[in-house]
Write a protein that holds these residues in place. Structure first.
Motif, PDB file in Angstrom:
ATOM      1  N   ASN A 170       3.238  11.211   7.816  1.00 45.96           N
ATOM      2  CA  ASN A 170       1.868  11.583   8.191  1.00 45.96           C
ATOM      3  C   ASN A 170       0.903  11.451   7.013  1.00 45.96           C
ATOM      4  O   ASN A 170      -0.222  10.991   7.181  1.00 45.96           O
ATOM      5  CB  ASN A 170       1.815  13.009   8.756  1.00 45.96           C
ATOM      6  CG  ASN A 170       2.451  13.100  10.123  1.00 45.96           C
ATOM      7  OD1 ASN A 170       2.567  12.103  10.836  1.00 45.96           O
ATOM      8  ND2 ASN A 170       2.889  14.295  10.487  1.00 45.96           N
ATOM      9  N   GLU A 171       1.346  11.854   5.828  1.00 51.78           N
ATOM     10  CA  GLU A 171       0.496  11.711   4.642  1.00 51.78           C
ATOM     11  C   GLU A 171       0.235  10.242   4.334  1.00 51.78           C
ATOM     12  O   GLU A 171      -0.902   9.848   4.057  1.00 51.78           O
ATOM     13  CB  GLU A 171       1.153  12.380   3.431  1.00 51.78           C
ATOM     14  CG  GLU A 171       1.204  13.892   3.508  1.00 51.78           C
ATOM     15  CD  GLU A 171       2.042  14.482   2.379  1.00 51.78           C
ATOM     16  OE1 GLU A 171       1.497  15.355   1.662  1.00 51.78           O
ATOM     17  OE2 GLU A 171       3.212  14.085   2.223  1.00 51.78           O
ATOM     18  N   ARG A 194       0.847  -1.213   0.000  1.00 45.68           N
ATOM     19  CA  ARG A 194       0.000   0.000   0.000  1.00 45.68           C
ATOM     20  C   ARG A 194       0.875   1.253   0.000  1.00 45.68           C
ATOM     21  O   ARG A 194       0.593   2.214  -0.723  1.00 45.68           O
ATOM     22  CB  ARG A 194      -0.936  -0.014   1.210  1.00 45.68           C
ATOM     23  CG  ARG A 194      -1.852   1.175   1.287  1.00 45.68           C
ATOM     24  CD  ARG A 194      -2.889   1.151   0.178  1.00 45.68           C
ATOM     25  NE  ARG A 194      -3.742   2.312   0.281  1.00 45.68           N
ATOM     26  CZ  ARG A 194      -4.026   3.121  -0.732  1.00 45.68           C
ATOM     27  NH1 ARG A 194      -3.576   2.865  -1.943  1.00 45.68           N
ATOM     28  NH2 ARG A 194      -4.777   4.171  -0.571  1.00 45.68           N
ATOM     29  N   GLN A 216       0.408   7.733   6.422  1.00 42.22           N
ATOM     30  CA  GLN A 216      -0.421   7.209   7.512  1.00 42.22           C
ATOM     31  C   GLN A 216      -1.890   7.543   7.270  1.00 42.22           C
ATOM     32  O   GLN A 216      -2.761   6.676   7.368  1.00 42.22           O
ATOM     33  CB  GLN A 216       0.035   7.814   8.837  1.00 42.22           C
ATOM     34  CG  GLN A 216      -0.826   7.441  10.012  1.00 42.22           C
ATOM     35  CD  GLN A 216      -0.417   8.211  11.266  1.00 42.22           C
ATOM     36  OE1 GLN A 216       0.675   8.765  11.344  1.00 42.22           O
ATOM     37  NE2 GLN A 216      -1.294   8.235  12.233  1.00 42.22           N
ATOM     38  N   SER A 217      -2.162   8.779   6.931  1.00 42.55           N
ATOM     39  CA  SER A 217      -3.538   9.222   6.700  1.00 42.55           C
ATOM     40  C   SER A 217      -4.165   8.499   5.507  1.00 42.55           C
ATOM     41  O   SER A 217      -5.288   8.000   5.589  1.00 42.55           O
ATOM     42  CB  SER A 217      -3.549  10.732   6.474  1.00 42.55           C
ATOM     43  OG  SER A 217      -4.835  11.176   6.151  1.00 42.55           O
ATOM     44  N   LEU A 218      -3.437   8.433   4.403  1.00 41.09           N
ATOM     45  CA  LEU A 218      -3.970   7.802   3.193  1.00 41.09           C
ATOM     46  C   LEU A 218      -4.117   6.292   3.336  1.00 41.09           C
ATOM     47  O   LEU A 218      -5.042   5.692   2.776  1.00 41.09           O
ATOM     48  CB  LEU A 218      -3.072   8.121   1.991  1.00 41.09           C
ATOM     49  CG  LEU A 218      -3.075   9.583   1.538  1.00 41.09           C
ATOM     50  CD1 LEU A 218      -1.934   9.837   0.569  1.00 41.09           C
ATOM     51  CD2 LEU A 218      -4.417   9.943   0.919  1.00 41.09           C
ATOM     52  N   ALA A 219      -3.206   5.669   4.087  1.00 39.61           N
ATOM     53  CA  ALA A 219      -3.248   4.215   4.264  1.00 39.61           C
ATOM     54  C   ALA A 219      -4.221   3.809   5.359  1.00 39.61           C
ATOM     55  O   ALA A 219      -4.596   2.644   5.454  1.00 39.61           O
ATOM     56  CB  ALA A 219      -1.852   3.681   4.574  1.00 39.61           C
ATOM     57  N   GLY A 220      -4.618   4.773   6.194  1.00 43.40           N
ATOM     58  CA  GLY A 220      -5.519   4.458   7.294  1.00 43.40           C
ATOM     59  C   GLY A 220      -4.872   3.547   8.326  1.00 43.40           C
ATOM     60  O   GLY A 220      -5.509   2.657   8.863  1.00 43.40           O
ATOM     61  N   SER A 221      -3.601   3.793   8.580  1.00 43.40           N
ATOM     62  CA  SER A 221      -2.847   2.956   9.511  1.00 43.40           C
ATOM     63  C   SER A 221      -2.165   3.847  10.533  1.00 43.40           C
ATOM     64  O   SER A 221      -1.932   5.029  10.282  1.00 43.40           O
ATOM     65  CB  SER A 221      -1.808   2.149   8.730  1.00 43.40           C
ATOM     66  OG  SER A 221      -1.146   1.253   9.571  1.00 43.40           O
ATOM     67  N   GLU A 222      -1.835   3.258  11.670  1.00 49.50           N
ATOM     68  CA  GLU A 222      -1.179   4.056  12.691  1.00 49.50           C
ATOM     69  C   GLU A 222       0.271   4.356  12.317  1.00 49.50           C
ATOM     70  O   GLU A 222       0.898   3.604  11.577  1.00 49.50           O
ATOM     71  CB  GLU A 222      -1.257   3.383  14.060  1.00 49.50           C
ATOM     72  CG  GLU A 222      -0.882   1.932  14.103  1.00 49.50           C
ATOM     73  CD  GLU A 222      -1.064   1.340  15.476  1.00 49.50           C
ATOM     74  OE1 GLU A 222      -0.030   1.158  16.146  1.00 49.50           O
ATOM     75  OE2 GLU A 222      -2.209   1.072  15.865  1.00 49.50           O
TER      76      GLU A 222
END
Length: 115
Positions: A36-37, A23, A39-45
């Protein structure tokens, strides 16, 4: 030399052998991104993303460049996106084969019931 190339390929594919890493690579195919981008797009911590990015960096699949207090990640070689596209095509071919087999099984089953 062939053995070295085979080892390189095996290590390379091992580095790809995680859904979040795949991903991340797909996201980086759309352009460079910070943790951070991603993390946000992947929906993961964040810790999971950072851990997977570290593995990808160690295997020289992605690079990180400092930008102030952020690290911006990019693909080391854009051909990785083509490799992932080929993998998607292979997966789709397998799906088509499986669906065809299921359809044939269903037809055979219907014929048997009508006997």
């Amino acid at each position: 030399m062939d053995l070295e190339m085979q080892k390189f390929k095996a290590d390379f594919f091992k580095a790809l052998a995680h859904p979040l890493r795949i991903r991340i690579l797909e996201l980086l195919g759309d352009g460079d991104k910070s943790v951070n981008e991603i993390q946000s797009l992947a929906g993961s911590e964040g810790s999971a993303v950072s851990q997977q990015l570290m593995i990808l960096r160690t295997k020289n699949i992605v690079t990180g460049t400092k930008d102030g207090n952020r690290v911006i990640y990019s693909l080391r070689d854009p051909l990785i996106i083509e490799l992932l596209a080929v993998a998607r095509q292979i997966f789709n071919n397998h799906l088509v084969d499986a669906i065809t087999l299921l359809d044939k099984f269903s037809e055979d089953s219907d014929k048997a019931e009508n006997l």
